[in-house]
Design an enzyme around this catalytic site. Structure first.
Site, PDB file in Angstrom:
ATOM      1  N   LYS A  13       0.820  -1.224   0.000  1.00 16.91           N
ATOM      2  CA  LYS A  13       0.000   0.000   0.000  1.00 16.91           C
ATOM      3  C   LYS A  13       0.847   1.265   0.000  1.00 16.91           C
ATOM      4  CE  LYS A  13      -2.688  -0.314   3.599  1.00 16.91           C
ATOM      5  NZ  LYS A  13      -2.250  -1.607   4.127  1.00 16.91           N
ATOM      6  N   ARG A  88      -9.967   1.890   8.480  1.00 15.17           N
ATOM      7  CA  ARG A  88      -9.564   0.534   8.792  1.00 15.17           C
ATOM      8  C   ARG A  88     -10.657  -0.205   9.561  1.00 15.17           C
ATOM      9  NH1 ARG A  88      -3.865   1.019   8.637  1.00 15.17           N
ATOM     10  NH2 ARG A  88      -2.672  -0.830   9.194  1.00 15.17           N
ATOM     11  N   ARG A 127      10.761  -7.705   5.394  1.00 22.79           N
ATOM     12  CA  ARG A 127      10.768  -6.272   5.128  1.00 22.79           C
ATOM     13  C   ARG A 127      11.702  -5.519   6.088  1.00 22.79           C
ATOM     14  NH1 ARG A 127       5.124  -2.988   4.895  1.00 22.79           N
ATOM     15  NH2 ARG A 127       5.028  -3.240   7.145  1.00 22.79           N
ATOM     16  N   ARG A 138      10.880  -3.067  11.308  1.00 14.21           N
ATOM     17  CA  ARG A 138       9.889  -2.323  12.073  1.00 14.21           C
ATOM     18  C   ARG A 138       9.457  -3.182  13.249  1.00 14.21           C
ATOM     19  NH1 ARG A 138       5.020  -0.195   8.302  1.00 14.21           N
ATOM     20  NH2 ARG A 138       3.744  -1.194   9.892  1.00 14.21           N
ATOM     21  N   ARG A 149      -1.416  -8.733  13.335  1.00 16.75           N
ATOM     22  CA  ARG A 149      -1.923  -7.664  12.459  1.00 16.75           C
ATOM     23  C   ARG A 149      -2.785  -8.223  11.335  1.00 16.75           C
ATOM     24  NH1 ARG A 149       3.443  -5.511  10.871  1.00 16.75           N
ATOM     25  NH2 ARG A 149       2.423  -4.277   9.264  1.00 16.75           N
TER      26      ARG A 149
HETATM   27  P1  ADP Z   1       0.421  -1.868   7.877  1.00 13.37           P
HETATM   28  O1  ADP Z   1      -0.690  -1.571   6.902  1.00 13.37           O
HETATM   29  O2  ADP Z   1       1.656  -2.350   7.229  1.00 13.37           O
HETATM   30  O3  ADP Z   1      -0.012  -2.714   9.027  1.00 13.37           O
HETATM   31  P2  ADP Z   1       0.467   0.941   8.739  1.00 13.37           P
HETATM   32  O4  ADP Z   1       1.716   1.692   8.557  1.00 13.37           O
HETATM   33  O5  ADP Z   1      -0.697   1.296   7.883  1.00 13.37           O
HETATM   34  O6  ADP Z   1       0.893  -0.566   8.593  1.00 13.37           O
HETATM   35  O7  ADP Z   1      -0.024   1.039  10.278  1.00 13.37           O
HETATM   36  C1  ADP Z   1       0.817   0.715  11.355  1.00 13.37           C
HETATM   37  C2  ADP Z   1       0.043   0.788  12.654  1.00 13.37           C
HETATM   38  O8  ADP Z   1      -0.482   2.109  12.832  1.00 13.37           O
HETATM   39  C3  ADP Z   1      -1.197  -0.114  12.710  1.00 13.37           C
HETATM   40  O9  ADP Z   1      -0.888  -1.430  13.085  1.00 13.37           O
HETATM   41  C4  ADP Z   1      -2.025   0.626  13.781  1.00 13.37           C
HETATM   42  O10 ADP Z   1      -1.556   0.392  15.080  1.00 13.37           O
HETATM   43  C5  ADP Z   1      -1.765   2.082  13.452  1.00 13.37           C
HETATM   44  N1  ADP Z   1      -2.791   2.592  12.493  1.00 13.37           N
HETATM   45  C6  ADP Z   1      -2.576   3.032  11.223  1.00 13.37           C
HETATM   46  N2  ADP Z   1      -3.716   3.425  10.626  1.00 13.37           N
HETATM   47  C7  ADP Z   1      -4.700   3.223  11.543  1.00 13.37           C
HETATM   48  C8  ADP Z   1      -6.114   3.416  11.541  1.00 13.37           C
HETATM   49  N3  ADP Z   1      -6.764   3.890  10.456  1.00 13.37           N
HETATM   50  N4  ADP Z   1      -6.811   3.095  12.654  1.00 13.37           N
HETATM   51  C9  ADP Z   1      -6.190   2.624  13.738  1.00 13.37           C
HETATM   52  N5  ADP Z   1      -4.868   2.398  13.810  1.00 13.37           N
HETATM   53  C10 ADP Z   1      -4.121   2.690  12.732  1.00 13.37           C
END
Ligand code: ADP
Length: 201
Positions: A13, A88, A127, A138, A149
């Site tokens: 993404k 999300r 990654r 990370r 996740r």
């Molecule tokens: P990925 O899609 O690879 O899991 P992101 O960088 O999008 O990683 O998100 C990392 C973390 O940030 C998520 O696991 C969550 O804890 C938090 N996060 C990101 N976007 C949201 C959201 N829309 N609602 C709640 N938590 C979020």
């Protein structure tokens, strides 16, 4: 154009968001990136979000939705945006719909990147990202957290696919292939074809 990019962790993404946003001429807004910047900047928002992120859980909606509303109110997002990592949950999607509605706006398209789960686990555990000149993993890419996740995605985020499909806004695209191939599929789904562009680079 107002676009949401949907897809599980590891689907690419972040990479696609940058490329698609650039071609559309709109800002790419990643909630994960905003949270990570706040964690490393040790802001109040970062302190609130950190424990959830480290555990691979979602940051509570009231924190996340307020943050996104502020970001979407900035002038560069007035004519369009590409959201990556938001919404999300169904509740976030409903709140996004109503805050856009208040501005007389709506989403044009939702692009879902589709990748099977075995491939996601392979990608995420390998990654690494560049921090202060070093390649590091990370914290939330550790194998246990990755599995968690993916579970959170399946339960809380995957239902958004049906939510947007029933609005007639969803395009599901195959996210296996080269970065350029996937971007081209997304641009096609957005109705922005670039037939003259070379596909060999
Ligand atoms: P990925 O899609 O690879 O899991 P992101 O960088 O999008 O990683 O998100 C990392 C973390 O940030 C998520 O696991 C969550 O804890 C938090 N996060 C990101 N976007 C949201 C959201 N829309 N609602 C709640 N938590 C979020």
């Amino acid at each position: 154009m107002r676009v949401v990019l949907l897809g599980p962790p590891g689907a690419g993404k972040g990479t696609q968001a940058q490329l698609i946003a650039e071609q559309l001429g709109v800002p790419a807004i990643s909630t994960g990136d905003i949270f990570r910047a706040n964690v490393s900047g040790q802001t109040e928002l970062g302190q609130k979000a950190k424990a959830y992120m480290d555990a691979g859980d979602l940051v509570p909606d009231e924190i996340t939705v307020a943050m996104v509303k502020d970001r979407l109110a900035e002038p560069d997002a007035e004519e369009g945006f590409l959201l990556d990592g938001f919404p999300r949950t169904i509740s976030q999607a409903e709140q996004l719909r109503s805050s856009l509605g208040e501005l007389g706006q709506s989403l044009d398209r939702v692009i879902e990147l589709v990748v099977d789960e075995d491939e996601l686990v392979r990608r995420l555990s390998g990654r690494r990202m560049l921090v202060d000149g070093e390649m590091v993993q990370r914290d939330d890419d550790k194998p246990e957290t990755v599995r968690h996740r993916l579970g959170v995605y399946r339960e809380q985020t995957a239902p958004l696919s049906g939510f947007y499909d029933s609005e007639g806004r969803l395009s599901r695209i195959d996210a296996i292939g080269s970065v350029e191939e996937v971007t081209a599929r997304a641009m096609k789904a957005l109705g922005v074809d670039k037939p003259g562009q070379s596909s060999s680079d």
